[in-house]
Scaffold this active site. Structure first.
Site, PDB file in Angstrom:
ATOM      1  N   GLU A 208       0.690  -1.337   0.419  1.00 49.98           N
ATOM      2  CA  GLU A 208       0.234   0.087  -0.112  1.00 49.98           C
ATOM      3  C   GLU A 208       0.654   0.993   0.305  1.00 49.98           C
ATOM      4  O   GLU A 208       0.548   2.226   0.065  1.00 49.98           O
ATOM      5  CB  GLU A 208      -0.645   0.227   1.434  1.00 49.98           C
ATOM      6  CG  GLU A 208      -1.957  -1.110   1.429  1.00 49.98           C
ATOM      7  CD  GLU A 208      -2.777  -0.943   2.084  1.00 49.98           C
ATOM      8  OE1 GLU A 208      -2.712   0.183   2.637  1.00 49.98           O
ATOM      9  OE2 GLU A 208      -4.023  -1.996   2.256  1.00 49.98           O
ATOM     10  N   LYS A 340     -16.455  -1.775   3.954  1.00 55.62           N
ATOM     11  CA  LYS A 340     -15.389  -2.423   2.285  1.00 55.62           C
ATOM     12  C   LYS A 340     -16.512  -2.130   1.325  1.00 55.62           C
ATOM     13  O   LYS A 340     -16.713  -3.995   1.453  1.00 55.62           O
ATOM     14  CB  LYS A 340     -14.117  -2.956   2.903  1.00 55.62           C
ATOM     15  CG  LYS A 340     -13.072  -2.751   3.574  1.00 55.62           C
ATOM     16  CD  LYS A 340     -11.599  -3.933   3.774  1.00 55.62           C
ATOM     17  CE  LYS A 340     -10.510  -3.878   4.175  1.00 55.62           C
ATOM     18  NZ  LYS A 340     -10.217  -5.031   4.589  1.00 55.62           N
TER      19      LYS A 340
HETATM   20  C1  2PG Z   1      -7.251  -3.928   5.388  1.00 52.57           C
HETATM   21  C2  2PG Z   1      -6.647  -3.999   3.828  1.00 52.57           C
HETATM   22  C3  2PG Z   1      -6.392  -2.383   3.647  1.00 52.57           C
HETATM   23  P1  2PG Z   1      -6.157  -6.051   2.589  1.00 52.57           P
HETATM   24  O1  2PG Z   1      -7.034  -5.137   6.357  1.00 52.57           O
HETATM   25  O2  2PG Z   1      -8.119  -3.456   6.247  1.00 52.57           O
HETATM   26  O3  2PG Z   1      -5.086  -2.500   4.235  1.00 52.57           O
HETATM   27  O4  2PG Z   1      -6.424  -5.302   3.706  1.00 52.57           O
HETATM   28  O5  2PG Z   1      -7.161  -5.569   1.544  1.00 52.57           O
HETATM   29  O6  2PG Z   1      -5.416  -7.071   2.301  1.00 52.57           O
HETATM   30  O7  2PG Z   1      -7.757  -6.537   2.940  1.00 52.57           O
HETATM   31 MG    MG Z   2      -8.401  -4.892   8.405  1.00 55.15          MG
END
Ligand code: 2PG
Ligand code: MG
Length: 434
Positions: A208, A340
């Site tokens: 990231e 998300k």
């Molecule tokens: C999280 C995300 C972003 P990933 O765990 O919050 O940092 O990671 O998209 O790999 O789940």
């Molecule tokens: Mg996370």
């Protein structure tokens, strides 16, 4: 005639920030308006989140998305053509019914989320307004510019597990405006680079864009972060605070939390004691997934002990799911949720999780994934829903900067509310001490 009726849906393969294939969907409406969105992809994924359809096999190490793109043409397009893009809920319901699984494994979470977000963009374009305004209007929210969480050091699954903890981040709740957050973070990010240079050389960045975690222990990352904050001329805990994503499910095995870097294994009590020692030593205002997604007892115990002091975010623990947010609230686990859209699979289900969080008095943080693109939908969702916080990754690499820069544009547009600032951390010691 409905001018916002969907006339065309096109899926295509594009590429994400890890150099892997992903799905883009473009939607055209009767009026000529167009909406487009790209599916992001996680690396540290909750076991209950929507599943991305990947082709498997040897080609592109199994990551190709030919099947998901084919689903857009074969199944999604015929079922949503003619529907009204302004009615996001009924389109998302049609996608959910067409898929028919809890995990979105038939159409693919990647095909579904790109379609759902493209519909949102098309509807906003048809209305002739920015996406954030469309989101605010259609959900009856007062839009605001969110408080960012910005990564300085990467770790965990985003850095070859060089350290166990995943995200070492800063927040600037004491900033007067978004511009100030950007400036302070830029100073801290560059200072952290100097700290790493002094430690023996910069060895790159993680997925990231945070500095590569070249540390001998997990706690050393916290010490270096505090140093970087100080070198940037800040007093840690005043204008700037620390935020951690422990992503504990990633190192929870057979009932034990195993910190590989320190060759140390602990039960939930041990993990909680370790985190308590960090909360006592460092100005940490927010902590995500402190315990594993299956460790309900641990999460409850942690929240009972520290829920009045820090923001406790459920990410893998809640996977943007309204029912899980309600359950956590009644269990006394977590006091905030990460939103998300690709964990849920559709915009409407993400908004349901957001409403469940509102009803429970939880904080809300709209978040990117570790695999991202130039798509800036999340900046708009965060502002339009008045989510109040936004997590995007670090302060480098254009798939990250695109989202921060979009906030700078949105804040100047007519009808946008002010910068949320420290009010977003009202659940924490920082919010109460101001
Ligand atoms: C999280 C995300 C972003 P990933 O765990 O919050 O940092 O990671 O998209 O790999 O789940
Ligand atoms: Mg996370």
């Amino acid at each position: 005639m409905i001018t916002s009726a969907i006339t065309d849906v096109v899926g295509r393969r594009v590429w994400d920030s890890r150099g892997r294939p992903t799905v883009e969907v473009e939607i055209a409406l009767e009026s000529g308006a167009i909406g487009r969105a790209i599916a992001p992809a996680g690396a540290s994924r909750g076991s209950r989140e929507a599943i991305d359809l990947r082709d498997g096999g040897e080609h592109l190490a199994g990551y190709d998305v030919g099947t998901a793109v084919a689903q857009v043409a074969a199944k999604i397009a015929p079922s949503v053509k003619g529907l009204d893009a302004a009615d996001q809920r009924s389109i998302d319901d049609a996608l959910i019914a067409l898929d028919g699984t809890k995990t979105k494994s038939v159409l693919g979470g990647n095909a579904m989320v790109a379609t759902s977000l493209a519909v949102l963009h098309a509807a906003a374009a048809d209305a002739g307004i920015p996406l954030w305004k469309w989101v605010a209007q259609s959900n009856e929210r007062e839009p605001t510019i969110p408080l960012p969480e910005i990564q300085i050091f990467g770790g965990g699954a985003h850095a070859g597990r060089r350290v166990d903890i995943q995200d070492f981040m800063v927040m600037v709740p004491g900033a007067a405006d978004f511009e100030e957050v950007m400036e302070v973070t830029s100073n801290i990010y560059r200072a952290a680079g100097r700290v790493m240079e002094e430690k023996g050389g910069i060895t790159g960045v993680a997925d990231e864009g945070g500095w590569w975690p070249n540390f001998d222990s997990n706690e050393e990352a916290l010490e270096c972060l505090v140093r970087a904050i100080e070198m940037a001329g800040e007093i840690p805990g005043e204008r700037v605070v620390i935020s951690l994503d422990i992503a504990a499910s990633e190192f929870f095995e057979n009932g034990e939390y195993r910190l590989a870097l320190e060759d140390r294994a602990m039960d939930a009590d041990g993990q909680i004691e370790l985190l308590e020692s960090w909360l006592d030593k460092y100005p940490i205002a927010s902590i995500e997934d402190p315990l594993a997604e299956t460790d309900k007892e641990g999460m409850r115990a942690f929240t009972q002990a520290f829920g009045e002091r820090v923001q406790i975010i459920g990410d893998d623990y809640l996977v943007t799911n309204a029912a899980l947010v309600e359950e956590a609230a009644s269990d006394g686990a977590c006091n905030a949720v990460l939103i998300k859209v690709n964990q849920a699979g559709t915009v409407s289900e993400s908004i349901d999780a957001y409403h469940a969080a509102q009803a429970a008095g939880f904080g809300t943080i709209v978040s990117a994934r570790s695999g991202e693109s130039e798509d800036t939908s999340i900046s708009h969702l965060s502002a339009g829903l008045n989510a109040r916080q936004l997590k995007v990754g670090s302060f480098t690499r254009s798939e990250r900067m695109a989202k921060w820069n979009e906030c700078l544009r949105m804040q100047c547009q007519p009808g946008m509310g002010g910068f949320v600032g420290g009010e977003a951390l009202a659940n924490t010691w920082w919010g109460r001490s101001q």
